[in-house]
Design a protein around this motif. Structure first.
Motif, PDB file in Angstrom:
ATOM      1  N   UNK A 291     -35.148  36.059  30.288  1.00 29.50           N
ATOM      2  CA  UNK A 291     -35.781  35.987  28.898  1.00 29.50           C
ATOM      3  C   UNK A 291     -34.820  35.826  27.736  1.00 29.50           C
ATOM      4  N   UNK A 292     -33.816  36.714  27.738  1.00 30.58           N
ATOM      5  CA  UNK A 292     -33.039  36.961  26.710  1.00 30.58           C
ATOM      6  C   UNK A 292     -32.365  35.461  26.315  1.00 30.58           C
ATOM      7  N   UNK A 293     -31.804  34.842  27.459  1.00 31.59           N
ATOM      8  CA  UNK A 293     -31.214  33.727  27.614  1.00 31.59           C
ATOM      9  C   UNK A 293     -32.162  32.618  26.929  1.00 31.59           C
ATOM     10  N   UNK A 294     -33.220  32.515  26.885  1.00 30.41           N
ATOM     11  CA  UNK A 294     -33.967  31.740  26.240  1.00 30.41           C
ATOM     12  C   UNK A 294     -33.607  31.466  24.776  1.00 30.41           C
ATOM     13  N   UNK A 295     -33.447  32.648  24.224  1.00 35.36           N
ATOM     14  CA  UNK A 295     -33.184  32.710  22.748  1.00 35.36           C
ATOM     15  C   UNK A 295     -31.738  32.730  22.532  1.00 35.36           C
ATOM     16  N   UNK A 296     -31.009  33.152  23.557  1.00 33.28           N
ATOM     17  CA  UNK A 296     -29.399  33.340  23.211  1.00 33.28           C
ATOM     18  C   UNK A 296     -28.747  32.662  24.428  1.00 33.28           C
ATOM     19  N   UNK A 297     -28.578  31.451  24.426  1.00 31.01           N
ATOM     20  CA  UNK A 297     -28.140  30.445  25.708  1.00 31.01           C
ATOM     21  C   UNK A 297     -26.618  30.856  25.686  1.00 31.01           C
ATOM     22  N   UNK A 298     -26.017  30.984  26.851  1.00 34.23           N
ATOM     23  CA  UNK A 298     -24.735  31.186  27.157  1.00 34.23           C
ATOM     24  C   UNK A 298     -24.254  30.164  28.073  1.00 34.23           C
ATOM     25  N   UNK A 299     -23.218  29.504  27.793  1.00 32.68           N
ATOM     26  CA  UNK A 299     -22.736  28.140  28.165  1.00 32.68           C
ATOM     27  C   UNK A 299     -21.419  28.522  29.043  1.00 32.68           C
ATOM     28  N   UNK A 300     -21.064  29.937  29.142  1.00 25.07           N
ATOM     29  CA  UNK A 300     -19.841  29.918  30.030  1.00 25.07           C
ATOM     30  C   UNK A 300     -20.290  31.088  31.133  1.00 25.07           C
ATOM     31  N   UNK A 301     -19.702  31.192  32.068  1.00 23.63           N
ATOM     32  CA  UNK A 301     -19.957  32.235  33.207  1.00 23.63           C
ATOM     33  C   UNK A 301     -20.133  33.690  32.672  1.00 23.63           C
ATOM     34  N   UNK A 302     -20.933  34.442  33.135  1.00 18.85           N
ATOM     35  CA  UNK A 302     -21.101  35.830  32.960  1.00 18.85           C
ATOM     36  C   UNK A 302     -21.686  36.392  34.101  1.00 18.85           C
ATOM     37  N   UNK A 303     -21.415  37.921  34.033  1.00 23.55           N
ATOM     38  CA  UNK A 303     -21.704  38.615  35.186  1.00 23.55           C
ATOM     39  C   UNK A 303     -22.638  40.071  34.543  1.00 23.55           C
ATOM     40  N   UNK A 304     -23.415  40.524  35.136  1.00 23.06           N
ATOM     41  CA  UNK A 304     -23.881  41.908  34.864  1.00 23.06           C
ATOM     42  C   UNK A 304     -23.381  42.927  35.756  1.00 23.06           C
ATOM     43  N   UNK A 305     -22.662  43.704  34.718  1.00 22.02           N
ATOM     44  CA  UNK A 305     -21.844  44.945  35.248  1.00 22.02           C
ATOM     45  C   UNK A 305     -22.691  46.069  35.735  1.00 22.02           C
ATOM     46  N   UNK A 306     -22.228  46.702  36.836  1.00 24.11           N
ATOM     47  CA  UNK A 306     -22.788  48.374  36.998  1.00 24.11           C
ATOM     48  C   UNK A 306     -21.945  48.917  36.211  1.00 24.11           C
ATOM     49  N   UNK A 307     -22.794  49.653  35.126  1.00 18.97           N
ATOM     50  CA  UNK A 307     -21.983  50.623  34.151  1.00 18.97           C
ATOM     51  C   UNK A 307     -21.420  51.751  34.694  1.00 18.97           C
TER      52      UNK A 307
END
Length: 178
Positions: free
Chosen positions: A112-128
């Protein structure tokens, strides 16, 4: 167990404090395994599963500058960086980006976040609770680490950074290593 240099110095100092010689037999020599090149914060290792479904391995990008950006969806300065980083990543084939979302977030919420803020490079969600060991734990967001083509950390930016800041560090060879 790995001893840090300060622990080793303390251990050596304490060993020299005993005035009496021990009559105990010497310990047998310890056989050491062949030394493997260790990763470190100076030359970090990073392998993460990307949100897009691939694997990002920092070592695969030797020969390029790599921008490792710690960010979060709730971080206003991070959101300002995304469009600038998208444009910079597209304009500089000598630079690879990896975003590390440093937050607890469900996949559906990220989509849902990416619909408003597209990211064109790879990313990962980290375990904090289990951040990458070879990188400093962010003391604030955003935090951006610039890794040189030889795999060594060239510069760390704490706080917002622009593509102009990155270009200056890259084109100047990141002479101000931090």
């Amino acid at each position: 167990m790995t001893l840090r240099p300060i622990s080793l110095l303390l251990l050596l100092a304490l060993a020299g404090c005993g005035a009496e010689q021990s009559s105990a037999p010497a310990a047998p020599p310890v056989e050491r395994a062949a030394a493997k090149p260790a990763s470190s914060k100076q030359m970090p290792a990073l392998t993460v599963e990307t949100f897009q479904g691939g694997t990002f391995n920092l070592a695969d990008h030797r020969g390029k500058w790599v921008v490792v950006n710690f960010w979060a969806t709730w971080c206003a300065p991070c959101l300002k960086e995304i469009p600038d980083f998208n444009a910079f990543a597209k304009s500089r084939p000598d630079v690879q980006f990896i975003g590390l979302a440093y937050e607890e977030i469900e996949r559906a919420d990220m989509e849902a976040f990416l619909k408003d803020h597209p990211i064109d490079y790879p990313f990962a969600i980290l375990d904090v609770y289990n951040p990458p060991a070879d990188f400093d734990t962010p003391r604030g967001l955003p935090m951006t680490v610039l890794v040189a083509p030889d795999g060594k950390v060239a510069k760390t930016f704490l706080g917002p950074v622009t593509s102009a800041d990155l270009a200056a560090a890259i084109d100047g060879g990141a002479s101000a290593v931090q």
